[in-house]
Design a protein around this motif. Structure first.
Motif, PDB file in Angstrom:
ATOM      1  N   UNK A  45      54.974  50.669  56.023  1.00 53.61           N
ATOM      2  CA  UNK A  45      56.023  50.161  55.132  1.00 53.61           C
ATOM      3  C   UNK A  45      55.888  48.673  54.835  1.00 53.61           C
ATOM      4  N   UNK A  46      54.705  48.310  54.371  1.00 46.27           N
ATOM      5  CA  UNK A  46      54.504  46.934  53.927  1.00 46.27           C
ATOM      6  C   UNK A  46      53.039  46.562  53.854  1.00 46.27           C
ATOM      7  N   UNK A  47      52.746  45.553  53.038  1.00 44.68           N
ATOM      8  CA  UNK A  47      51.396  45.057  52.919  1.00 44.68           C
ATOM      9  C   UNK A  47      51.083  44.625  51.500  1.00 44.68           C
ATOM     10  N   UNK A  48      49.969  43.926  51.349  1.00 43.56           N
ATOM     11  CA  UNK A  48      49.538  43.421  50.048  1.00 43.56           C
ATOM     12  C   UNK A  48      48.108  43.863  49.783  1.00 43.56           C
ATOM     13  N   UNK A  49      47.910  44.532  48.659  1.00 42.86           N
ATOM     14  CA  UNK A  49      46.581  44.981  48.242  1.00 42.86           C
ATOM     15  C   UNK A  49      46.193  44.203  46.988  1.00 42.86           C
ATOM     16  N   UNK A  50      44.951  43.690  46.976  1.00 44.00           N
ATOM     17  CA  UNK A  50      44.503  42.851  45.871  1.00 44.00           C
ATOM     18  C   UNK A  50      43.141  43.316  45.406  1.00 44.00           C
ATOM     19  N   UNK A  93      45.185  50.555  36.955  1.00 43.60           N
ATOM     20  CA  UNK A  93      45.280  51.152  38.287  1.00 43.60           C
ATOM     21  C   UNK A  93      46.238  50.348  39.160  1.00 43.60           C
ATOM     22  N   UNK A  94      46.182  49.037  39.024  1.00 43.44           N
ATOM     23  CA  UNK A  94      47.097  48.168  39.781  1.00 43.44           C
ATOM     24  C   UNK A  94      48.542  48.466  39.405  1.00 43.44           C
ATOM     25  N   UNK A  95      48.809  48.564  38.119  1.00 45.67           N
ATOM     26  CA  UNK A  95      50.179  48.857  37.681  1.00 45.67           C
ATOM     27  C   UNK A  95      50.634  50.235  38.187  1.00 45.67           C
ATOM     28  N   UNK A  96      49.759  51.222  38.026  1.00 45.34           N
ATOM     29  CA  UNK A  96      50.126  52.565  38.446  1.00 45.34           C
ATOM     30  C   UNK A  96      50.355  52.663  39.938  1.00 45.34           C
ATOM     31  N   UNK A 121      50.847  45.560  45.063  1.00 42.08           N
ATOM     32  CA  UNK A 121      49.504  45.777  44.539  1.00 42.08           C
ATOM     33  C   UNK A 121      49.305  44.873  43.331  1.00 42.08           C
ATOM     34  N   UNK A 122      48.283  44.024  43.390  1.00 46.99           N
ATOM     35  CA  UNK A 122      48.018  43.072  42.312  1.00 46.99           C
ATOM     36  C   UNK A 122      46.514  42.903  42.120  1.00 46.99           C
ATOM     37  N   UNK A 123      46.154  42.168  41.093  1.00 50.26           N
ATOM     38  CA  UNK A 123      44.742  41.862  40.838  1.00 50.26           C
ATOM     39  C   UNK A 123      44.608  40.416  40.402  1.00 50.26           C
ATOM     40  N   UNK A 124      43.434  39.875  40.612  1.00 51.83           N
ATOM     41  CA  UNK A 124      43.055  38.587  40.033  1.00 51.83           C
ATOM     42  C   UNK A 124      42.088  38.863  38.888  1.00 51.83           C
ATOM     43  N   UNK A 125      42.046  37.966  37.921  1.00 55.12           N
ATOM     44  CA  UNK A 125      41.122  38.108  36.792  1.00 55.12           C
ATOM     45  C   UNK A 125      40.434  36.761  36.550  1.00 55.12           C
ATOM     46  N   UNK A 126      39.289  36.540  37.171  1.00 57.61           N
ATOM     47  CA  UNK A 126      38.555  35.288  36.958  1.00 57.61           C
ATOM     48  C   UNK A 126      37.832  35.298  35.626  1.00 57.61           C
TER      49      UNK A 126
END
Length: 268
Positions: free
Chosen positions: A139-144, A171-174, A186-191
């Motif tokens: 019940x917690x955490x951060x996925x990138x 996929x991040x949004x879903x 759940x998030x992403x970076x975009x370099x």
């Protein structure tokens, strides 16, 4: 009053970084360790991942290495199992590997397509599944994950690669919509363009270096460390209300329509 410094503190937290052997993955592992997290540095290139872990340990941090092919569901699941055997909780999971085969769509072979899709898209799904299950259960955490400016702006030869990076954003949004009930973000970076070992050959050609630098408002490439700080933010409690987002770390690449020319004349 909120202790804002503490929000960025990762002391006592555990993270796995897949792609930690080099580039943005390596810098991400170092950034998270610098903020106090214990790091599992995973990569298909195990010796290089161990070198990253050793560098973290040399600076007083906690890190160890693990081998993992990001395109293999079996490998990613094995990595998740190994992590949970070592730690009672996993707070942060970062995946950065990606593959670009620069060819026009007319020239793409089935083998080319499979290689790019297997790592960039399927590999992201395998990672979300393996580490998402862990985080939903606790019940917690951060996925990138790692997207790219190529998700929204393109040039010839990058259509397939760009489509996979756009897929990562969705996929991040879903996935964020599916696991948010459990407190998982759940998030992403975009370099855009970063100075890494992989882009080193381009830096040796001033014409290419300057061309890409000119797409940013700073007229320079980023360092991998500048991208890693965005990973650290998304991993931390400072981003506790951020999920389903792609954070562009692109030097303004997507803010301008081509190189910013004529600035001297505008200021006269």
């Amino acid at each position: 009053m909120t202790d804002y410094r503490k929000l960025f503190d990762l002391t006592g937290k555990t993270a796995v970084v897949l792609g930690a052997a080099s580039g943005i993955g390596k810098s991400s592992a170092e950034a998270l360790a610098g903020l106090g997290a214990r790091i599992v540095c995973a990569d298909r290139a195990l010796d290089a991942a161990e070198a990253t872990a050793a560098g973290i340990r040399d600076k007083g941090g906690w890190a160890e290495a693990a081998g993992c092919d990001a395109a293999s569901a079996a490998d990613v699941n094995a990595l998740a199992k190994t992590v949970m055997q070592k730690f009672p909780r996993l707070d942060i999971a970062v995946t950065t590997p990606g593959l670009n085969i620069r060819k026009t769509i007319l020239d793409y072979t089935e083998e080319d397509l499979d290689r790019v899709l297997n790592l960039n898209v399927k590999g992201t799904v395998w990672f979300f599944q393996a580490f998402g299950r862990i985080m939903v259960a606790q019940k917690g955490g951060s996925i990138i994950a790692c997207s790219s400016v190529r998700a929204v702006t393109i040039e010839p030869g990058l259509g397939v690669y760009g489509s996979t990076k756009a897929a990562i954003g969705l996929l991040v949004k879903g996935f964020a919509s599916e696991v948010g009930h459990a407190g998982v973000r759940v998030n992403a970076i975009a370099p855009s363009i970063a100075e890494t070992a992989l882009t080193g050959p381009f830096k040796q050609r001033p014409d290419i270096y300057n061309l890409y630098a000119g797409h940013t408002v700073f007229n320079r490439w980023s360092s991998a460390d500048e991208v890693a700080t965005a990973v650290a933010y998304l991993a931390s409690d400072a981003a506790s209300y951020v999920s389903g987002s792609t954070l562009f770390v692109d030097g303004g690449w997507t803010a301008v329509d081509g190189p910013p020319t004529g600035l001297t004349q505008l200021h006269k």
